[in-house]
Scaffold this active site. Structure first.
Site, mmCIF file in Angstrom:
data_model
loop_
_atom_site.group_PDB
_atom_site.id
_atom_site.type_symbol
_atom_site.label_atom_id
_atom_site.label_comp_id
_atom_site.label_asym_id
_atom_site.label_seq_id
_atom_site.Cartn_x
_atom_site.Cartn_y
_atom_site.Cartn_z
ATOM 1 N N ASN A 40 28.296 75.009 30.175
ATOM 2 C CA ASN A 40 26.881 75.294 29.910
ATOM 3 C C ASN A 40 26.013 74.650 30.986
ATOM 4 O OD1 ASN A 40 27.655 72.806 28.690
ATOM 5 N ND2 ASN A 40 25.929 72.859 27.286
ATOM 6 N N GLU A 42 22.070 73.884 31.580
ATOM 7 C CA GLU A 42 20.767 73.866 30.918
ATOM 8 C C GLU A 42 19.626 73.857 31.938
ATOM 9 O OE1 GLU A 42 20.903 70.640 28.051
ATOM 10 O OE2 GLU A 42 22.258 71.811 26.771
ATOM 11 N N CYS A 51 25.095 79.515 28.426
ATOM 12 C CA CYS A 51 26.216 78.935 27.680
ATOM 13 C C CYS A 51 27.511 79.006 28.484
ATOM 14 C CB CYS A 51 26.434 79.680 26.374
ATOM 15 S SG CYS A 51 25.111 79.476 25.180
ATOM 16 N N GLU A 53 30.476 80.087 27.629
ATOM 17 C CA GLU A 53 31.217 81.345 27.489
ATOM 18 C C GLU A 53 30.692 82.389 28.480
ATOM 19 O OE1 GLU A 53 29.760 79.516 25.168
ATOM 20 O OE2 GLU A 53 30.579 79.876 23.169
ATOM 21 N N CYS A 86 27.385 81.194 20.156
ATOM 22 C CA CYS A 86 26.043 81.579 19.701
ATOM 23 C C CYS A 86 25.925 83.105 19.686
ATOM 24 C CB CYS A 86 24.988 80.960 20.616
ATOM 25 S SG CYS A 86 24.788 81.822 22.187
ATOM 26 N N CYS A 89 26.062 84.872 23.102
ATOM 27 C CA CYS A 89 27.429 84.930 23.640
ATOM 28 C C CYS A 89 28.269 85.951 22.890
ATOM 29 C CB CYS A 89 28.087 83.552 23.582
ATOM 30 S SG CYS A 89 27.394 82.414 24.810
HETATM 31 N N1 THU Z 1 26.150 76.273 23.984
HETATM 32 C C1 THU Z 1 27.202 76.854 24.625
HETATM 33 O O1 THU Z 1 27.485 76.572 25.790
HETATM 34 N N2 THU Z 1 27.930 77.761 23.926
HETATM 35 C C2 THU Z 1 27.670 78.146 22.654
HETATM 36 O O2 THU Z 1 28.311 79.059 22.147
HETATM 37 C C3 THU Z 1 26.666 77.445 21.868
HETATM 38 C C4 THU Z 1 25.730 76.592 22.634
HETATM 39 C C5 THU Z 1 25.338 75.304 24.722
HETATM 40 C C6 THU Z 1 23.981 75.801 25.125
HETATM 41 C C7 THU Z 1 23.197 74.527 25.235
HETATM 42 O O3 THU Z 1 23.398 74.015 26.540
HETATM 43 C C8 THU Z 1 23.868 73.585 24.259
HETATM 44 O O4 THU Z 1 25.114 74.164 23.926
HETATM 45 C C9 THU Z 1 23.053 73.350 22.998
HETATM 46 O O5 THU Z 1 22.638 74.540 22.440
#
Ligand code: THU
Length: 130
Positions: A40, A42, A51, A53, A86, A89
């Site tokens: 991920n 940000e 994310c 994935e 999420c 994704c």
């Molecule tokens: N996140 C992911 O990388 N994958 C997911 O399926 C759920 C959330 C990350 C996004 C963000 O950087 C952090 O988790 C908190 O939401």
């Protein structure tokens, strides 16, 4: 699958997740044996976060692979509970991976859950709906 998990764990420290502190890594297993990872990433403008994935899948597509080339994905984090992909994704996985592709969710302390990709987003909007 353990090899895939190891690959995800290896890149987990590369997560750029200073805001949420939730580090997430994904690793894709290709049918040719290759592994493609993602973390991920940000942003101070939170909605621009990508994310793990989607990072891994976009990287695989960038390298020319397509859904029929992808066997499985592992998703792992720095937390002791598994996380589930999420909604964004799930939508992307629904289009960029086969319905039967395996989704392995693994926590930092080794709890595991495996689903088929098609279980993640029933009644999804699809390219056939365009
Ligand atoms: N996140 C992911 O990388 N994958 C997911 O399926 C759920 C959330 C990350 C996004 C963000 O950087 C952090 O988790 C908190 O939401």
């Amino acid at each position: 699958m353990d090899q895939l998990y190891e690959a995800a764990k290896k890149v987990l420290p590369n997560a750029y997740a200073g805001y949420s502190k939730l580090h997430v890594a994904a690793a894709l297993k290709l049918k040719n044996g290759d592994i493609i990872t993602g973390v991920n990433v940000e942003n101070a403008s939170f909605g621009l976060t990508n994310c793990a994935e989607r990072t891994a899948l976009f990287s695989a597509y960038t390298q020319g692979y397509r859904k029929e080339d992808i066997e499985a994905i592992v998703v792992t984090t720095n937390k002791d509970d598994i996380i589930s992909p999420c909604g964004a994704c799930r939508q992307v996985m629904g289009e960029l991976m086969e319905p039967e592709a395996k989704v392995h969710l693994i926590s930092a302390n080794g709890k595991r859950q495996t689903l088929d990709n098609k279980e993640l987003l029933p009644f999804a909007f699809q390219k056939e709906d365009l």
